[in-house]
Design an enzyme around this catalytic site. Sequence first.
Site, PDB file in Angstrom:
ATOM      1  N   HIS A 140      39.092  50.083  31.924  1.00  0.00           N
ATOM      2  CA  HIS A 140      38.841  48.674  31.627  1.00  0.00           C
ATOM      3  C   HIS A 140      37.608  48.226  32.402  1.00  0.00           C
ATOM      4  O   HIS A 140      37.502  48.423  33.603  1.00  0.00           O
ATOM      5  CB  HIS A 140      40.054  47.833  32.015  1.00  0.00           C
ATOM      6  CG  HIS A 140      39.903  46.381  31.690  1.00  0.00           C
ATOM      7  ND1 HIS A 140      39.750  45.924  30.397  1.00  0.00           N
ATOM      8  CD2 HIS A 140      39.873  45.278  32.479  1.00  0.00           C
ATOM      9  CE1 HIS A 140      39.643  44.600  30.404  1.00  0.00           C
ATOM     10  NE2 HIS A 140      39.709  44.183  31.665  1.00  0.00           N
ATOM     11  N   LYS A 161      33.586  39.143  33.568  1.00  0.00           N
ATOM     12  CA  LYS A 161      32.843  40.399  33.417  1.00  0.00           C
ATOM     13  C   LYS A 161      31.897  40.353  32.221  1.00  0.00           C
ATOM     14  O   LYS A 161      30.715  40.693  32.327  1.00  0.00           O
ATOM     15  CB  LYS A 161      33.823  41.571  33.266  1.00  0.00           C
ATOM     16  CG  LYS A 161      34.747  41.777  34.451  1.00  0.00           C
ATOM     17  CD  LYS A 161      35.643  42.978  34.264  1.00  0.00           C
ATOM     18  CE  LYS A 161      36.639  42.800  33.133  1.00  0.00           C
ATOM     19  NZ  LYS A 161      37.615  41.716  33.400  1.00  0.00           N
ATOM     20  N   ASP A 179      34.531  45.626  27.632  1.00  0.00           N
ATOM     21  CA  ASP A 179      35.990  45.586  27.638  1.00  0.00           C
ATOM     22  C   ASP A 179      36.622  46.951  27.882  1.00  0.00           C
ATOM     23  O   ASP A 179      37.468  47.100  28.759  1.00  0.00           O
ATOM     24  CB  ASP A 179      36.528  44.990  26.338  1.00  0.00           C
ATOM     25  CG  ASP A 179      38.030  44.752  26.419  1.00  0.00           C
ATOM     26  OD1 ASP A 179      38.464  44.084  27.370  1.00  0.00           O
ATOM     27  OD2 ASP A 179      38.757  45.250  25.547  1.00  0.00           O
ATOM     28  N   ARG A 245      29.482  41.544  55.280  1.00  0.00           N
ATOM     29  CA  ARG A 245      28.236  40.781  55.277  1.00  0.00           C
ATOM     30  C   ARG A 245      27.022  41.646  55.597  1.00  0.00           C
ATOM     31  O   ARG A 245      25.891  41.214  55.420  1.00  0.00           O
ATOM     32  CB  ARG A 245      28.331  39.633  56.281  1.00  0.00           C
ATOM     33  CG  ARG A 245      29.461  38.656  55.969  1.00  0.00           C
ATOM     34  CD  ARG A 245      29.486  37.491  56.923  1.00  0.00           C
ATOM     35  NE  ARG A 245      28.281  36.673  56.799  1.00  0.00           N
ATOM     36  CZ  ARG A 245      28.053  35.594  57.540  1.00  0.00           C
ATOM     37  NH1 ARG A 245      28.936  35.214  58.449  1.00  0.00           N
ATOM     38  NH2 ARG A 245      26.934  34.896  57.383  1.00  0.00           N
TER      39      ARG A 245
END
Length: 311
Positions: A140, A161, A179, A245
Amino acid sequence: MSETVKVIDLVNALQLEMITEDEQALQREIKISDISRPGLELTGYFTYYSYNRIQLFGSKEITFAQKMLPEERLMVMRRMCAPETPAFVISRGLEVPKELIQACEENQIPVLRSKVSTSRLLGQLSSFLDSKLAVRESVHGVLVDVYGLGVLIQGSSGIGKSETALELIKRGHRLIADDRVDVYKQDDLTLIGEPPKILEHLIEIRGIGIIDVMNLFGASAVRGSMQVQLAVYLEAWDKDKKYDRLGSDNESVEIGEVAIPQIRIPVKTGRNVAIIIEVAAMNFRAKTMGFDATKKFEERLSMLIAENSGK
């Protein structure tokens, strides 16, 4: 699952010349990607004959066959024509022995020919069959070509997405699959992704529906397959969660038995995820070339700490 390959698919893909004209024979299925060079078989040694593979004849095989007596040649060719043999392929545009044609016509096995050298033709045959007969797995996500890098965008349903992929397409990048992505191993380190035929060139945007990317943005906005080199996981922003970060985390995800580097991008209002993915792709490529900004920052920090300690 793996795809089925017929001889006619091979003919069309490699532009092979058909020596025999039996259309039914071209519907034979090829089930094994390995190619056989039947040199020993021409001498009459059939103990380990790979009868269910494509039989490739090059200069050595044709030259040896020409030195045989016609009746001996016909007998050997008939033994080579097993019911499971998909096809015989002749390289270099060499003349095909008439006994081979006769034996193949008797057993409805196609005889094909190419002008390409034997070693090069062997590589083309193996590459085509390996890709078509490889076991496929569906994952997926959305696969996009970003600056020549295959980026697989994953995340929970509704995270954005497809919308992110659409923004990337508008920015000049290319869609491979939306998809659902069919992936297969090209080798132990290489994973290839492609769209299922039913979803090729299509993308679903909630509120609009299904759109044809090739029709709206042109042929340059899509491509048929791509190596999966980077996985991007989109997740909802959590204010209580600590995010990387510095870019020092080296995560990976296993897809189709291949470890793919993965980065996680928190999504919230105001963040342009498409631009972040673009930068992530460029940064990933820079790292593979030896330019690591995180490492440079850590070196500078260490030097600053050392200087301050000295003072």
